[in-house]
Enzyme design. Structure first.
Site, PDB file in Angstrom:
ATOM      1  N   LYS A 172      -9.210  -2.530   6.092  1.00 31.84           N
ATOM      2  CA  LYS A 172      -9.598  -3.923   5.877  1.00 31.84           C
ATOM      3  C   LYS A 172     -10.383  -4.404   7.091  1.00 31.84           C
ATOM      4  O   LYS A 172      -9.947  -4.245   8.224  1.00 31.84           O
ATOM      5  CB  LYS A 172      -8.367  -4.806   5.679  1.00 31.84           C
ATOM      6  CG  LYS A 172      -8.712  -6.292   5.561  1.00 31.84           C
ATOM      7  CD  LYS A 172      -7.565  -7.106   5.014  1.00 31.84           C
ATOM      8  CE  LYS A 172      -6.401  -7.196   5.972  1.00 31.84           C
ATOM      9  NZ  LYS A 172      -5.266  -7.947   5.376  1.00 31.84           N
ATOM     10  N   TRP A 232       0.826  -1.211   0.000  1.00 28.09           N
ATOM     11  CA  TRP A 232       0.000   0.000   0.000  1.00 28.09           C
ATOM     12  C   TRP A 232       0.856   1.255   0.000  1.00 28.09           C
ATOM     13  O   TRP A 232       0.572   2.213  -0.729  1.00 28.09           O
ATOM     14  CB  TRP A 232      -0.944  -0.005   1.209  1.00 28.09           C
ATOM     15  CG  TRP A 232      -2.128  -0.910   1.037  1.00 28.09           C
ATOM     16  CD1 TRP A 232      -2.212  -2.003   0.206  1.00 28.09           C
ATOM     17  CD2 TRP A 232      -3.388  -0.804   1.691  1.00 28.09           C
ATOM     18  NE1 TRP A 232      -3.445  -2.579   0.322  1.00 28.09           N
ATOM     19  CE2 TRP A 232      -4.184  -1.871   1.225  1.00 28.09           C
ATOM     20  CE3 TRP A 232      -3.902   0.067   2.642  1.00 28.09           C
ATOM     21  CZ2 TRP A 232      -5.493  -2.073   1.673  1.00 28.09           C
ATOM     22  CZ3 TRP A 232      -5.205  -0.132   3.094  1.00 28.09           C
ATOM     23  CH2 TRP A 232      -5.991  -1.183   2.617  1.00 28.09           C
ATOM     24  N   ASP A 266       4.249  -0.925  11.324  1.00 28.30           N
ATOM     25  CA  ASP A 266       3.934  -2.354  11.336  1.00 28.30           C
ATOM     26  C   ASP A 266       4.767  -3.045  12.408  1.00 28.30           C
ATOM     27  O   ASP A 266       5.867  -2.591  12.748  1.00 28.30           O
ATOM     28  CB  ASP A 266       4.201  -3.002   9.975  1.00 28.30           C
ATOM     29  CG  ASP A 266       3.441  -4.317   9.807  1.00 28.30           C
ATOM     30  OD1 ASP A 266       2.485  -4.341   8.998  1.00 28.30           O
ATOM     31  OD2 ASP A 266       3.780  -5.312  10.469  1.00 28.30           O
ATOM     32  N   ASP A 287      -4.372  -1.882   6.673  1.00 29.48           N
ATOM     33  CA  ASP A 287      -4.466  -3.252   6.166  1.00 29.48           C
ATOM     34  C   ASP A 287      -4.106  -4.227   7.292  1.00 29.48           C
ATOM     35  O   ASP A 287      -3.663  -5.341   7.049  1.00 29.48           O
ATOM     36  CB  ASP A 287      -3.505  -3.419   4.973  1.00 29.48           C
ATOM     37  CG  ASP A 287      -3.824  -4.644   4.130  1.00 29.48           C
ATOM     38  OD1 ASP A 287      -4.998  -5.065   4.116  1.00 29.48           O
ATOM     39  OD2 ASP A 287      -2.907  -5.196   3.496  1.00 29.48           O
TER      40      ASP A 287
END
EC number: 2.1.1.166
Length: 209
Positions: free
Chosen positions: A164, A65, A83, A124
């Site tokens: 998501k 992304w 992340d 995500d």
């Protein structure tokens, strides 16, 4: 009977083969992951990203992304990504490795962001799957709630949010929450998303602030 079994297994094989084309295409073109195609399709339909924007990317690794968004927003824009897993550098992306659920990591992320100056929050994120839906679904919904809370803290008026979400318990309530905060909310299932997966993407525009 045997013909029916053959037909079902053939259908599954064809579907897997079709799905694989996205992973293969990503490798061939040097994209970080098949997720690149998901955000590309969402962008084609919803035009969330524009040149010069500031973007937050949660659950960014391996970087599909961020890689796509960096191409759209250009050198004038910036991406702040986070992340738990490491991510190879991408030009124009400031990456923070850490668990987004950890207060210290959230604080470190917020230090890199000016309040009410983010144009798009993308998430995500997905939990480690235990294989037990009664455990997995609450974990997944907790992550999307954290992403929505990030919108409350950093998103500019009329900003956008794409996240998501796994359909199941808590999904309808979450969508209602998003509708309360944004003017327009759509549910997307990109072609590159596996048909058997319960994942969909909630795309929200016009943050009410």
């Amino acid at each position: 009977m045997s013909k029916q079994k053959h037909s079902a297994s053939s259908g599954r094989w064809l579907k897997e083969h079709f799905d694989d084309k996205y992973a293969n295409e990503a490798r061939k073109k040097g994209y970080r992951s098949r997720a690149y195609f998901k955000i590309e399709e969402i962008q084609t339909k919803d035009k969330l990203l524009k040149s010069g924007m500031t973007v937050v990317d949660l659950g960014a690794a391996p970087g599909g992304w961020s890689q796509y968004a960096a191409k759209i927003i250009g050198e004038e824009g910036q991406i702040i990504a986070c992340d738990l897993l490491p991510m190879d550098p991408i030009a124009g992306v400031s990456f923070l490795q850490g668990d987004f659920r950890d207060e210290a990591v959230l604080d470190a992320l917020l230090e890199r962001i000016q309040p009410s100056m983010v144009d798009v929050v993308m998430s995500d994120m997905a939990p480690n799957i235990a294989g037990n839906n009664s455990v997995d679904q609450p974990r997944a919904m907790y992550l999307v709630e954290l992403a929505l809370d990030m919108c409350r803290q950093v998103l500019a008026p009329n900003g956008s949010f794409v996240v998501k979400v796994f359909q199941g318990e808590g999904f309808d309530q979450f969508v209602k929450e998003v509708r309360d905060m944004f003017k327009v909310v759509k549910i997307r299932k990109p072609d590159s998303s596996r048909a058997r997966s319960r994942e969909v993407f909630v795309v929200a525009t016009g943050y009410k602030g």
